[in-house]
Design a protein around this motif. Structure first.
Motif, PDB file in Angstrom:
ATOM      1  N   THR A  20      15.535  54.025  39.624  1.00  0.00           N
ATOM      2  CA  THR A  20      16.101  55.193  40.319  1.00  0.00           C
ATOM      3  C   THR A  20      17.270  55.781  39.538  1.00  0.00           C
ATOM      4  O   THR A  20      17.374  57.000  39.396  1.00  0.00           O
ATOM      5  N   GLN A  21      18.127  54.928  39.007  1.00  0.00           N
ATOM      6  CA  GLN A  21      19.252  55.428  38.219  1.00  0.00           C
ATOM      7  C   GLN A  21      18.752  56.097  36.943  1.00  0.00           C
ATOM      8  O   GLN A  21      19.229  57.152  36.551  1.00  0.00           O
ATOM      9  N   ARG A  22      17.765  55.482  36.312  1.00  0.00           N
ATOM     10  CA  ARG A  22      17.185  56.079  35.104  1.00  0.00           C
ATOM     11  C   ARG A  22      16.515  57.417  35.428  1.00  0.00           C
ATOM     12  O   ARG A  22      16.584  58.365  34.639  1.00  0.00           O
ATOM     13  N   THR A  23      15.887  57.504  36.597  1.00  0.00           N
ATOM     14  CA  THR A  23      15.271  58.768  37.010  1.00  0.00           C
ATOM     15  C   THR A  23      16.330  59.848  37.148  1.00  0.00           C
ATOM     16  O   THR A  23      16.170  60.959  36.630  1.00  0.00           O
ATOM     17  N   LEU A  24      17.419  59.538  37.837  1.00  0.00           N
ATOM     18  CA  LEU A  24      18.485  60.529  38.016  1.00  0.00           C
ATOM     19  C   LEU A  24      19.089  60.932  36.675  1.00  0.00           C
ATOM     20  O   LEU A  24      19.372  62.109  36.449  1.00  0.00           O
ATOM     21  N   ASN A  25      19.272  59.969  35.780  1.00  0.00           N
ATOM     22  CA  ASN A  25      19.802  60.289  34.451  1.00  0.00           C
ATOM     23  C   ASN A  25      18.852  61.223  33.694  1.00  0.00           C
ATOM     24  O   ASN A  25      19.293  62.151  33.022  1.00  0.00           O
ATOM     25  N   SER A  26      17.553  60.969  33.830  1.00  0.00           N
ATOM     26  CA  SER A  26      16.577  61.779  33.090  1.00  0.00           C
ATOM     27  C   SER A  26      16.460  63.198  33.643  1.00  0.00           C
ATOM     28  O   SER A  26      16.006  64.097  32.936  1.00  0.00           O
ATOM     29  N   LEU A  27      16.863  63.413  34.881  1.00  0.00           N
ATOM     30  CA  LEU A  27      16.764  64.750  35.481  1.00  0.00           C
ATOM     31  C   LEU A  27      17.733  65.747  34.848  1.00  0.00           C
ATOM     32  O   LEU A  27      17.513  66.951  34.931  1.00  0.00           O
ATOM     33  N   GLN A  28      18.777  65.242  34.219  1.00  0.00           N
ATOM     34  CA  GLN A  28      19.781  66.123  33.614  1.00  0.00           C
ATOM     35  C   GLN A  28      19.148  67.164  32.703  1.00  0.00           C
ATOM     36  O   GLN A  28      19.525  68.317  32.719  1.00  0.00           O
ATOM     37  N   LYS A  29      18.143  66.757  31.932  1.00  0.00           N
ATOM     38  CA  LYS A  29      17.536  67.704  30.997  1.00  0.00           C
ATOM     39  C   LYS A  29      16.667  68.743  31.704  1.00  0.00           C
ATOM     40  O   LYS A  29      16.310  69.754  31.112  1.00  0.00           O
ATOM     41  N   HIS A  30      16.355  68.512  32.977  1.00  0.00           N
ATOM     42  CA  HIS A  30      15.563  69.468  33.744  1.00  0.00           C
ATOM     43  C   HIS A  30      16.445  70.437  34.541  1.00  0.00           C
ATOM     44  O   HIS A  30      15.927  71.358  35.156  1.00  0.00           O
ATOM     45  N   ILE A  31      17.739  70.190  34.550  1.00  0.00           N
ATOM     46  CA  ILE A  31      18.672  71.034  35.301  1.00  0.00           C
ATOM     47  C   ILE A  31      19.182  72.107  34.360  1.00  0.00           C
ATOM     48  O   ILE A  31      19.697  71.823  33.291  1.00  0.00           O
ATOM     49  N   SER A  32      19.063  73.338  34.774  1.00  0.00           N
ATOM     50  CA  SER A  32      19.497  74.446  33.919  1.00  0.00           C
ATOM     51  C   SER A  32      21.012  74.576  33.918  1.00  0.00           C
ATOM     52  O   SER A  32      21.707  73.967  34.723  1.00  0.00           O
ATOM     53  N   THR A  33      21.508  75.396  33.039  1.00  0.00           N
ATOM     54  CA  THR A  33      22.954  75.598  32.930  1.00  0.00           C
ATOM     55  C   THR A  33      23.529  76.325  34.136  1.00  0.00           C
ATOM     56  O   THR A  33      24.736  76.341  34.313  1.00  0.00           O
ATOM     57  N   GLU A  34      22.675  76.914  34.975  1.00  0.00           N
ATOM     58  CA  GLU A  34      23.183  77.598  36.161  1.00  0.00           C
ATOM     59  C   GLU A  34      23.596  76.631  37.264  1.00  0.00           C
ATOM     60  O   GLU A  34      24.171  77.028  38.253  1.00  0.00           O
ATOM     61  N   CYS A  35      23.308  75.353  37.073  1.00  0.00           N
ATOM     62  CA  CYS A  35      23.664  74.343  38.063  1.00  0.00           C
ATOM     63  C   CYS A  35      24.465  73.214  37.419  1.00  0.00           C
ATOM     64  O   CYS A  35      24.118  72.742  36.346  1.00  0.00           O
ATOM     65  N   GLU A  36      25.506  72.810  38.096  1.00  0.00           N
ATOM     66  CA  GLU A  36      26.248  71.615  37.697  1.00  0.00           C
ATOM     67  C   GLU A  36      25.562  70.430  38.364  1.00  0.00           C
ATOM     68  O   GLU A  36      25.237  70.486  39.554  1.00  0.00           O
ATOM     69  N   TYR A 156      10.340  59.694  31.853  1.00  0.00           N
ATOM     70  CA  TYR A 156       8.944  59.510  32.255  1.00  0.00           C
ATOM     71  C   TYR A 156       8.030  59.945  31.123  1.00  0.00           C
ATOM     72  O   TYR A 156       8.232  60.983  30.510  1.00  0.00           O
ATOM     73  N   VAL A 157       7.032  59.115  30.862  1.00  0.00           N
ATOM     74  CA  VAL A 157       6.098  59.383  29.768  1.00  0.00           C
ATOM     75  C   VAL A 157       4.758  59.884  30.288  1.00  0.00           C
ATOM     76  O   VAL A 157       3.942  60.340  29.499  1.00  0.00           O
ATOM     77  N   ARG A 158       4.532  59.811  31.565  1.00  0.00           N
ATOM     78  CA  ARG A 158       3.300  60.319  32.164  1.00  0.00           C
ATOM     79  C   ARG A 158       3.495  61.799  32.469  1.00  0.00           C
ATOM     80  O   ARG A 158       4.385  62.182  33.231  1.00  0.00           O
ATOM     81  N   GLU A 159       2.681  62.629  31.860  1.00  0.00           N
ATOM     82  CA  GLU A 159       2.834  64.084  31.969  1.00  0.00           C
ATOM     83  C   GLU A 159       2.798  64.574  33.417  1.00  0.00           C
ATOM     84  O   GLU A 159       3.549  65.470  33.798  1.00  0.00           O
ATOM     85  N   GLU A 160       1.947  63.957  34.254  1.00  0.00           N
ATOM     86  CA  GLU A 160       1.863  64.402  35.648  1.00  0.00           C
ATOM     87  C   GLU A 160       3.166  64.142  36.407  1.00  0.00           C
ATOM     88  O   GLU A 160       3.550  64.910  37.285  1.00  0.00           O
TER      89      GLU A 160
END
Length: 180
Positions: A20-36, A156-160
């Protein structure tokens, strides 16, 4: 008005290297600059919920937690499943939010990242419905077998899974940026 929208992320696990922590860390790259994007890692600091302490001046860690969530335009909660439910540390944190109405109609995304996870996924959504958080189906994602779908960096390495996470975040961000 705030320049950037704020998304606060909570992990249902206090393990530093949990899926879960790794998931939250990985989400950073999916968050645009319009959101902190702020990951709150202080759930373990919250005292056991006690209604007697939840008066005019609740414990300082509770006040800080509530204040951060008050500032959030959206919330992402990622949880594992422990004994077919939501981990105690996350349930405790949610109990501290009942009297404050902090999550009332707040946009909340729910990600369950676990070995199985179905029971925790349902339980967390039920808990959030009691808090009257805004959690539409498109903001929920169950990732069963999470550890086998992540690389050593927690990505995550699974594209889906990557596509599902991106879709969830795009929908959440679209909602919070259009509701200024």
């Amino acid at each position: 008005m705030k320049a950037n929208k704020v998304i606060v992320a909570l992990s249902g696990s206090i393990r530093e290297n949990s899926s879960t922590q790794r998931t939250l860390n990985s989400l950073q790259k999916h968050i645009s600059t319009e959101c902190e994007y702020i990951i709150y890692n202080g759930l373990h600091k919250l005292p056991h919920f006690n209604p007697d302490l939840d008066g005019e001046t609740p414990p300082s860690d509770v006040q800080s937690f509530r204040s951060l969530l008050d500032q959030a335009d959206g919330v992402v909660i990622c949880t594992p499943e422990y004994i077919k439910g939501v981990p105690g540390v996350l349930k405790n944190a949610l109990e501290w939010l009942v009297s404050s109405a902090t999550l009332y109609e707040k946009p909340v995304a729910v990600i369950t990242s676990s070995g199985g996870g179905e029971h925790a996924h349902q339980a967390l959504q039920l808990n959030l419905s009691m808090l009257q958080a805004h959690v539409p189906n498109e903001w929920t994602l169950l990732i069963s077998g999470a550890n086998s779908k992540q690389n050593e960096n927690g990505e995550y390495v699974r594209e889906e899974v990557v596509e599902s996470l991106q879709k969830l975040l795009d929908s959440l961000k679209g909602h919070i940026t259009s509701n200024s």
